[in-house]
Write a protein that holds these residues in place. Structure first.
Motif, PDB file in Angstrom:
ATOM      1  N   PHE A 130      31.739 -48.656  -9.018  1.00  0.00           N
ATOM      2  CA  PHE A 130      30.999 -49.798  -9.567  1.00  0.00           C
ATOM      3  C   PHE A 130      31.048 -49.795 -11.092  1.00  0.00           C
ATOM      4  N   THR A 148      29.071 -57.816  -9.907  1.00  0.00           N
ATOM      5  CA  THR A 148      29.528 -58.240  -8.581  1.00  0.00           C
ATOM      6  C   THR A 148      29.231 -59.701  -8.283  1.00  0.00           C
ATOM      7  N   ALA A 588      27.587 -56.303  -2.684  1.00  0.00           N
ATOM      8  CA  ALA A 588      27.914 -55.142  -3.503  1.00  0.00           C
ATOM      9  C   ALA A 588      28.205 -53.923  -2.645  1.00  0.00           C
ATOM     10  N   ALA A 594      22.991 -52.801  -6.556  1.00  0.00           N
ATOM     11  CA  ALA A 594      23.056 -54.256  -6.455  1.00  0.00           C
ATOM     12  C   ALA A 594      21.974 -54.894  -7.324  1.00  0.00           C
TER      13      ALA A 594
END
Length: 691
Positions: A130, A148, A588, A594
């Protein structure tokens, strides 16, 4: 102490404002030069490493050997800088050598073991996925956008990633490819900035030594999370600076200084930068600074009470000696002239100056933090945030125990033990010990609060404070070693041999610790070689993973959607695809990273509902009615008559805290001209045509 109350109680005069501006300006100018040196050293070093076809770290000891050679070279530069500073020769040459030595150490220690791969520590696995996705997003555009989700401001602080994205954009590199050089370069820059800050607070030769110690510890224990490591590097000197801003005992000539307002500005800048880089470390640093403010206020009140009580005793003595009302008044006037201004005022008023300074720090930090946090905060005013946020839902074993590095039988454990002893012995006489001690106390208090929070179903992620704690104790250990060696030297009647012996022990210990760093980071380095990069290559020359097909997937998406990447939403469980290409995702990697505004649980439930539909028209209708922008494409894996996604859900308080589960879409759901299906390696790409 009376003079302190008066001095800190006055407002910042124009002279003091000018002095503060000069202090801050001079510091920033030197920091800029140091950063430039670090950028040059890191850039030249990494470029030189890339010119040779090195063997993989996980199959050869060649890069490990060359790392050791480079570390010795960095140590030579630092020792030379310390010698020049102690001999008071060529001060600017000493500074250049120290900046070059520190940045060389960082560049060699991280860059040489990774020389044969384009990926950074941990590759593109787990959390690094991420982070790479975020850097890719901000390389594609300078706009503050979620890593995202489309049409959302970022929840995760964008500071480090935004700067990296602009660097990658200028260099014409993809985000994933820029990650390694930018991470190493930013750590080199942060290390020399730490050195500059230390040099403004303590003796220049000591500054080099303590920076070398804290940099080595940071690289060992914080480097995989580079954007937090830059804050860790600055943590210790920033706390010393903050204590100087808030707690200001009387000192001769204090009226000719900036009165601590330069330190106020510096502390505010540090906290503001921390808030834009890494939320947890910002909160812990702010917590420590708040403790400092309260302690400084209490100390000032206590000092004022002592001053008041002494004046009261003097006035009573004067009255007893005179014996007449007239003489009593005369004695009072005399006492008033002799006592510092402010004596006799209510004790509580002495708390106002340090608290005002604390408020000034908070305001400055808040203004800087607003650069990245304001869009998110404004969005929350018009969007309901789900109550099921899971960002704090993680409790590994390290978060369930108090970290006690000073009792470990290692070189670092010994240094931390020396630091702990020094903090206790010097707590009453050293401002450095007080500042670092308050920082250590703040971390332990935060850790205990995190453990208490588990009873409420959450945590404060205290396990991530292991690196800052070790760095604070290492800084204290460096001071303890130097002061202990000096005390021993004086106790033994200053034998000539003791100084070189102490220096040799320090250098040997530092080299022993430094050359072990690649061993400590072996799992992270190995992952950088076993993961497949954005070019579809594994650096260890073994067959690549399915990531090798991402380039073909990207080409098909561009051709079939006819839109730029940042205008396309893709639903996929292979979220590393989003780390290499700046498409937006519908969901995500996990709920923990997230954006709360995206409502991860509700999206997961909606995906499951879509998979249970009976026909393509039903799916098209459901996509049209989605409360969020529906996917423009699906990237599936195949399993018999189904297309599958392997999604994640939070299972805290279990450890691991994430459970993977499959969601299967029957192939018949896409049997409609509105869907275009393309088989690419192990993937099935389904794009959606919309009117």
């Amino acid at each position: 102490m009376n003079g302190t109350v008066t001095e800190t109680g006055t407002a910042a005069t124009p002279g003091r404002v000018g002095s503060a501006v000069r202090q801050v300006g001079a510091g920033l100018g030197e920091a800029l030069l140091a950063a430039l040196v670090a950028v040059v050293v890191a850039g030249v070093g990494l470029f030189a490493f890339s010119l040779v076809q090195w063997p993989a770290f996980n199959s050869s000891n060649v890069t490990r050997a060359l790392t050791t050679v480079g570390q010795v070279g960095a140590a030579v530069l630092l020792v030379a800088a310390i010698w020049l500073l102690r001999e008071r020769k060529w001060p600017w040459m000493a500074k250049l050598l120290s900046w070059a030595g520190i940045s060389t150490f960082v560049t060699v220690t991280l860059g040489m073991p990774l020389a044969a791969t384009k990926l950074y520590l941990f590759g593109v696995s787990v959390d690094q996925e991420f982070r790479t996705e975020y850097l890719t997003r901000l390389t594609d555009s300078a706009a503050l956008r979620d890593m995202t989700y489309v049409d959302l401001p970022p929840f995760y602080p964008a500071g480090w990633f935004w700067v990296g994205g602009r660097v990658a954009n200028v260099l014409g590199m993809d985000g994933w490819e820029a990650f390694k050089p930018y991470a190493i370069g930013s750590l080199a820059v942060a290390a020399v900035l730490s050195l500059v800050l230390w040099s403004k607070l303590i003796r220049a030769d000591w500054a080099v030594a303590v920076t070398a110690a804290t940099t080595a510890v940071t690289v060992t224990w914080a480097a995989p999370e580079a954007y937090s490591a830059v804050i860790v590097l600055l943590f210790a000197p920033a706390l010393v600076l903050a204590w100087g801003a808030l707690h200001r005992p009387a000192a001769p000539g204090a009226e000719r200084t900036a009165g601590g307002w330069g330190a106020v500005v510096g502390t505010g800048l540090f906290l503001g930068m921390a808030a834009t880089f890494y939320t947890l470390h910002f909160l812990v640093a702010a917590f420590a600074v708040a403790l400092m403010g309260l302690l400084a206020a209490w100390s000032a009140v206590r000092a004022q009470r002592v001053a008041n009580s002494r004046r009261g005793a003097k006035d009573l003595g004067g009255a007893a000696n005179t014996g007449s009302a007239t003489n009593t008044g005369s004695a009072k006037d005399t006492g008033s002239a002799k006592n510092p201004a402010g004596a006799g005022r209510p004790a509580w008023r002495a708390a106002v100056p340090p608290l005002l300074r604390l408020l000034a720090i908070a305001v400055l930090a808040g203004l800087i933090a607003a650069i990245v946090w304001l869009p998110y905060l404004l969005k929350t005013l018009s969007t309901k945030i789900p109550s099921s946020g899971t960002a704090l839902h993680y409790l590994p074993q390290g978060g369930a125990e108090l970290p006690l590095p000073m009792v470990e039988f290692t070189l670092l454990g010994g240094l931390c033990l020396i630091g702990t002893i020094w903090l206790v012995l010097r707590a009453g006489s050293s401002r450095r010990a007080q500042a670092l001690g308050i920082g250590v106390l703040a971390i332990y208090l935060w850790t205990l609060l995190s453990m208490v929070a588990t009873a409420a179903g959450t945590t404060l992620l205290s396990f991530r404070l292991d690196a800052p704690l070790k760095v604070l104790l290492a800084a204290a250990g460096a001071f303890g070693f130097v002061e202990g060696a000096r005390a021993l030297y004086q106790a033994l009647n200053e034998p000539a041999a003791l100084k070189p012996v102490a220096a040799a022990l320090a250098v040997l210990g530092a080299l022993a610790f430094a050359q072990d760093i690649p061993h400590v980071l072996t799992p992270e380095i190995n992952t950088a070689y076993t993961d497949t990069d954005g070019d579809g290559v594994r650096a260890d020359q073994r067959p690549p993973a399915a990531v090798a097909h991402y380039r073909e997937v990207d080409a098909a998406l561009l051709a079939q959607t006819g839109r730029p990447r940042d205008q396309t939403v893709v639903l996929t469980a292979d979220t590393s695809f989003l780390a290499f290409y700046p498409y937006f995702g519908f969901q995500a990697l996990t709920s923990h990273y997230a954006n709360p505004l995206a409502d991860f649980p509700a999206r997961a439930a909606l995906i499951a509902d879509w998979s249970k539909l009976k026909s393509a028209p039903e799916l098209l209708n459901a996509l049209a009615q989605s409360p969020w922008r529906a996917p423009d494409a699906f990237l599936f894996r195949r399993s018999g008559d189904n297309y599958t996604l392997r999604l994640a859900r939070d299972v805290y308080p279990n450890d691991p805290n994430v459970e993977r589960y499959p969601v299967a879409f029957p192939k018949m759901l896409f049997a409609d001209p509105a869907f275009t299906t393309t088989e690419i390696g192990p993937f099935t790409l389904v794009t959606v045509k919309r009117a």
